[in-house]
Every structure is written in C-alpha cells, then in structure tokens.
Design a protein around this motif. Structure first.
Motif, PDB file in Angstrom:
ATOM      1  N   ASP A 195       0.831  -1.213   0.000  1.00  0.00           N
ATOM      2  CA  ASP A 195       0.000   0.000   0.000  1.00  0.00           C
ATOM      3  C   ASP A 195       0.860   1.256   0.000  1.00  0.00           C
ATOM      4  O   ASP A 195       0.498   2.282  -0.567  1.00  0.00           O
ATOM      5  CB  ASP A 195      -0.890   0.048   1.249  1.00  0.00           C
ATOM      6  CG  ASP A 195      -2.092  -0.868   1.130  1.00  0.00           C
ATOM      7  OD1 ASP A 195      -2.338  -1.375   0.020  1.00  0.00           O
ATOM      8  OD2 ASP A 195      -2.770  -1.075   2.151  1.00  0.00           O
ATOM      9  N   ARG A 208      -7.414  -2.243   1.617  1.00  0.00           N
ATOM     10  CA  ARG A 208      -7.701  -0.891   1.164  1.00  0.00           C
ATOM     11  C   ARG A 208      -7.411  -0.793  -0.324  1.00  0.00           C
ATOM     12  O   ARG A 208      -6.569  -1.477  -0.860  1.00  0.00           O
ATOM     13  CB  ARG A 208      -6.881   0.113   1.932  1.00  0.00           C
ATOM     14  CG  ARG A 208      -5.392  -0.159   1.797  1.00  0.00           C
ATOM     15  CD  ARG A 208      -4.590   0.936   2.378  1.00  0.00           C
ATOM     16  NE  ARG A 208      -4.942   1.127   3.765  1.00  0.00           N
ATOM     17  CZ  ARG A 208      -4.929   2.307   4.341  1.00  0.00           C
ATOM     18  NH1 ARG A 208      -4.611   3.365   3.681  1.00  0.00           N
ATOM     19  NH2 ARG A 208      -5.236   2.426   5.593  1.00  0.00           N
ATOM     20  N   ASN A 209      -8.109   0.117  -0.962  1.00  0.00           N
ATOM     21  CA  ASN A 209      -8.004   0.175  -2.401  1.00  0.00           C
ATOM     22  C   ASN A 209      -7.177   1.378  -2.828  1.00  0.00           C
ATOM     23  O   ASN A 209      -7.647   2.283  -3.472  1.00  0.00           O
ATOM     24  CB  ASN A 209      -9.434   0.253  -2.966  1.00  0.00           C
ATOM     25  CG  ASN A 209      -9.427   0.088  -4.449  1.00  0.00           C
ATOM     26  OD1 ASN A 209      -8.461  -0.434  -4.995  1.00  0.00           O
ATOM     27  ND2 ASN A 209     -10.492   0.541  -5.092  1.00  0.00           N
ATOM     28  N   THR A 210      -5.939   1.401  -2.425  1.00  0.00           N
ATOM     29  CA  THR A 210      -5.124   2.566  -2.736  1.00  0.00           C
ATOM     30  C   THR A 210      -4.219   2.338  -3.931  1.00  0.00           C
ATOM     31  O   THR A 210      -3.471   3.200  -4.307  1.00  0.00           O
ATOM     32  CB  THR A 210      -4.244   2.947  -1.549  1.00  0.00           C
ATOM     33  OG1 THR A 210      -3.555   1.779  -1.133  1.00  0.00           O
ATOM     34  CG2 THR A 210      -5.060   3.505  -0.412  1.00  0.00           C
ATOM     35  N   VAL A 222     -10.998   5.222   5.029  1.00  0.00           N
ATOM     36  CA  VAL A 222     -10.894   3.815   4.642  1.00  0.00           C
ATOM     37  C   VAL A 222     -11.467   2.984   5.790  1.00  0.00           C
ATOM     38  O   VAL A 222     -10.953   3.028   6.916  1.00  0.00           O
ATOM     39  CB  VAL A 222      -9.414   3.424   4.412  1.00  0.00           C
ATOM     40  CG1 VAL A 222      -9.285   1.959   4.045  1.00  0.00           C
ATOM     41  CG2 VAL A 222      -8.812   4.303   3.331  1.00  0.00           C
ATOM     42  N   PRO A 244     -17.090  -2.817   0.647  1.00  0.00           N
ATOM     43  CA  PRO A 244     -15.676  -3.147   0.575  1.00  0.00           C
ATOM     44  C   PRO A 244     -15.462  -4.499  -0.087  1.00  0.00           C
ATOM     45  O   PRO A 244     -16.322  -5.380   0.011  1.00  0.00           O
ATOM     46  CB  PRO A 244     -15.231  -3.193   2.025  1.00  0.00           C
ATOM     47  CG  PRO A 244     -16.437  -3.047   2.845  1.00  0.00           C
ATOM     48  CD  PRO A 244     -17.621  -2.856   1.981  1.00  0.00           C
TER      49      PRO A 244
END
Ligand code: AMP
Length: 435
Positions: free
Chosen positions: A162, A421-423, A324, A394
């Motif tokens: 991430d 998490r979608n970073t 998030v 999510p």
C-alpha cells in the motif's frame, strides 16, 4: 498449552515470564513450532494478535542456537516493516524477548540520518528490522550485505505494498540469498500479496487468525451523533463527564490533529499530536509521554498510528471517522489489547453517514447510537446498516483456498476480516511511514 510445550528454550521462557505472558495466542501456538522447525510461513494476522512474538521468539532461538558470529556489515535475519514506528516497536520486542540471549538487534529506517546506521552495521547485526526504502539505500552503499541472511520476515506485507514499496521489495528479493527461511505476515491475502509470495516461499505453512478486535468482543463500541461544529465541545464534555484518564483520539487530517491539540492545550489539558508532518523524534517523544501518562490525550492520524502498541488503553475516540473503513478496525484495535477491555467511541456527523455505513458493512454489525443530552444534532445522521442502502461495499477479502494460496488454513475466529484498502500500487507521498 504453554510456551515450554511449544519448544521454546529457558532464556526465552524466562523473558516471557518476566513480561507476564502465560498462554500463547493462536498465531503463536501455530507459528512458533513451525518456525523452530525451519518452515516458511504465510500468516494472515494483524497487530494485536501477538504475531510479533510469533516470529521473534523462534527466530531468536534459532539464531542463538547457531553460534556463528555475524560478519562485518552482515546480518543474519532481516525483518521488513512498513513504517518507522513499527520498526522501533518490533525491535523493542526482539530486545525484550531476547533479554537473556546474546543476539543483537537493530532498527534502521528513513527520516533520520543514515550515518549512525552505517556505523552500527559495520560491526554486523544479528537481526535487522528495517523499512524497505532505507534498507535499499544502505544496501546500495554497501553498508549492509545479505550473504549471511538465514531468515526473512515480511511484517504487514499488505501495508508495505500500500505504501508503494513493491519495487523495493522486488529488488531486495533479488539480492537476498535464495536459501533462507521466509515468514510473511499480512492482514489479508490480495492477489498482489500472493504474487509477491509466489516462488519466494517454500511449501509455507498457512495460518489465518482474524484480528483480535475484528468482532470487537473485548471492545464496547458506539456512535455519538453530533453536529460537525460541536465535536470539540462534545469531546471536552465527555472527557470531563466520563472522567476519561487517557484517550487516543483519531482525526482525519494533520491540520485537524494540530487544531484539536491547540484547543485542548488552551484548556490546560495535556495533549500532543502524532502525524506525518512532525519529525520522527517528536513523534516518538509524544508517544513515550503518552505511554508514561504525562500526556492525557494523544491525537493521531491513521498512518502515524498504525501498528502502535499501547498497553491497556481504555479509550479510543474517533473524532472523525476514517476514510478507509479498514482503518476503523486498526483504530479500535488500540484498545482492548491482549484481553483487556476497552471502549471505542465515534463522534459522527451527518456528512459521515456513508463512512459509517461502510464501516458497519465491513464489521458486519450496526453500531449502536447514543445521543449525548444537550448535543443532539440539528443535522440528523441518516440511518445506516440494515436501514440504508449499503454504501460502496468493501472488497471481500480472499483468504484460504484461493488461487495460489497454499492449503492448510487454520481458522480461529469467525469474525469479520478487513478488506484490503483500495489505494493501488502507486508511490505514496510518505514512503517508509513518513506520512
Ligand atoms: P502484536 O500483535 O505482536 O502487536 O502484540 C499485541 C500485544 O499483545 C503486545 O502488547 C504484546 O506484548 C501482547 N502479547 C503478545 N503475546 C502475548 C501473550 N501470549 N500473552 C499476553 N500478551 C501478549
């Protein structure tokens, strides 16, 4: 089950005794015998599960048993971590557990001068805990050599990706000896994590432990609906009314953290902030003062606070909800640690309803709402949970049995696991925990 039954030697048992650890946590019960036996490991476990001791204890034992003296600029075990704070914390754990052993450990991370690190490495280090960016700098300057590395630990591997460390990790893997023991710890196993592991672990034992607080068994959580502009006032009221002793407060932004600290200090409340714009030394100082009880309120942003280990913290307050949803679990994981009970209170304004909805979807429970008399909001917080359409769902974490994941999964808890998490994989501005 006790630690002696897991095969740990007397000096380690003595250290554990001194720390008051009596029973191994599930991740420890699985990991310790496997690591002692030399196996690779792929473990789904987060901070709060006791994973650090899960890898530190058996590695210390293996390194102590092999009495070879480490060469100049060499290291015998490498632990990669995403942030400076975690590097310090993991290093401190190695020191505690290895108190009665002659195994040296050291932490190296960015944001501080590289020269003392180069000096220290000249003598060789048994266990080096490092963030990937700084480690690569040291490696490129020949300050650290990998030829004696027997074991590699990737701690919070998902977090490293991430933070944009994928390239550094690839370079490091290419430089490390192929014959080594590899232990990979990650909160979840996304496709990126699996591809990181592919071909780099030898028949790993897979362990899955849901985070201690994912189902919040030990943590009482609730929401206090409030208008945005009255949050500080409400926080001050609750602090006094509930006679909170020490509170870790989470805010969304660095600016928000500084503003809240200024307002608390104006009321003569001992408060300090920990966020990425503060130099490393003052972040550590703030944390130490908080741990020592000199600071009553520690205000933190998410990235700065991840992985912090603060014992027996009774109160966590979400002054702002995290953007998030997964961070909610990390935040409330600061309380109710290692079996202690705790409270996690979220001050939620109308704008934050979608964030609340996402958190509730993630933890699979609707948080109870408890308005504080005198602070009832003018702007109602819309219904969430079952009563409202779920906001952006999510991603469901992929765990055991998925493509590329070795079998052998052992589940300990049926609680919700956080989604990754979608970073994306882009370089984050604060590499090495600088945010
Ligand atoms: P970790 O998940 O490694 O960050 O550990 C979380 C917390 O649990 C730390 O404060 C450890 O000191 C503590 N801890 C780890 N293992 C045990 C144990 N077996 N018994 C009691 N406390 C533990």
């Amino acid at each position: 089950m006790n630690f002696a039954e897991l095969g740990l030697a007397a000096p380690l048992l003595q250290a554990l005794d001194g720390l008051g650890y009596q029973t191994p946590t599930p991740v420890q019960a699985q990991a310790i015998p496997a690591v002692l036996a030399g196996r690779d490991l792929m473990a789904a476990a987060q901070t709060g599960t006791g994973k650090t001791a899960g890898f530190a204890l058996p590695l210390l034992q293996r390194l102590a048993a092999d009495e070879t003296k480490v060469g100049s600029n060499c290291i015998r075990a490498l632990v990669l971590v995403p942030t400076r704070e975690l590097a310090e914390q993991v290093n401190a754990s190695f020191r505690q557990y290895g108190e009665h052993l002659a195994v040296g450990c050291y932490a190296a991370y960015g944001g501080v001068s590289i020269n003392p690190q180069m000096m220290r490495l000249r003598r060789g280090v048994d266990i080096l805990v490092a963030t990937p960016g700084r480690l690569l700098d040291l490696f490129r300057q020949n300050a650290v050599k990998f030829k004696e590395v027997q074991a590699l630990v990737l701690d919070e591997a998902d977090r490293m990706l991430d933070l944009g460390f994928a390239d550094e990790l690839d370079t490091l893997f290419a430089a490390l000896p192929r014959k080594r023991q590899t232990l990979l710890f990650s909160a979840t196993f996304s496709e990126e994590i699996r591809s990181l592991a592919r071909g780099r672990l030898r028949d790993p034992l897979s362990i899955e432990v849901s985070p201690r607080n994912s189902t919040a068994k030990a943590v009482k959580q609730w929401v206090v609906p409030v208008d945005k502009k009255r949050k500080t006032e409400l926080f001050l009221f609750m602090l006094k009314d509930r006679q909170w002793q020490q509170v870790l407060v989470f805010v969304k932004t660095k600016k928000g953290a500084d503003e809240l600290v200024a307002r608390l200090q104006a009321k003569k409340i001992a408060a300090d902030a920990i966020h990425g714009d503060r130099p490393q030394a003052s972040r550590l100082r703030a944390l130490e003062s908080f741990k020592a009880g000199e600071v009553q309120i520690l205000v933190a942003t998410d990235v700065a606070a991840r992985g912090l280990d603060i014992d027996d913290l009774p109160q966590v307050v979400n002054f702002d909800l995290p953007i998030v949803a997964e961070d909610y679990i990390h935040r409330i994981g600061r309380t109710g640690r290692a079996g202690a009970s705790g409270e996690a209170i979220s001050l939620v304004c109308a704008d934050e309803a979608p964030l609340l909805g996402a958190i509730e979807a993630l933890i699979k429970q609707t948080l109870s709402r408890d308005e504080e008399p005198g602070f009832e909001p003018d702007h109602r917080v819309p219904a969430t949970g079952g009563a409202a359409p779920a906001p952006k769902k999510p991603k469901k974490p992929k765990t055991g049995g998925g493509r590329g994941v070795p079998g052998n999964w052992v589940g300990f808890d049926d609680g919700a696991r956080p989604a990754r998490r979608n970073t994306g994989r882009g370089k984050a501005p604060g590499r090495g925990g600088a945010r």
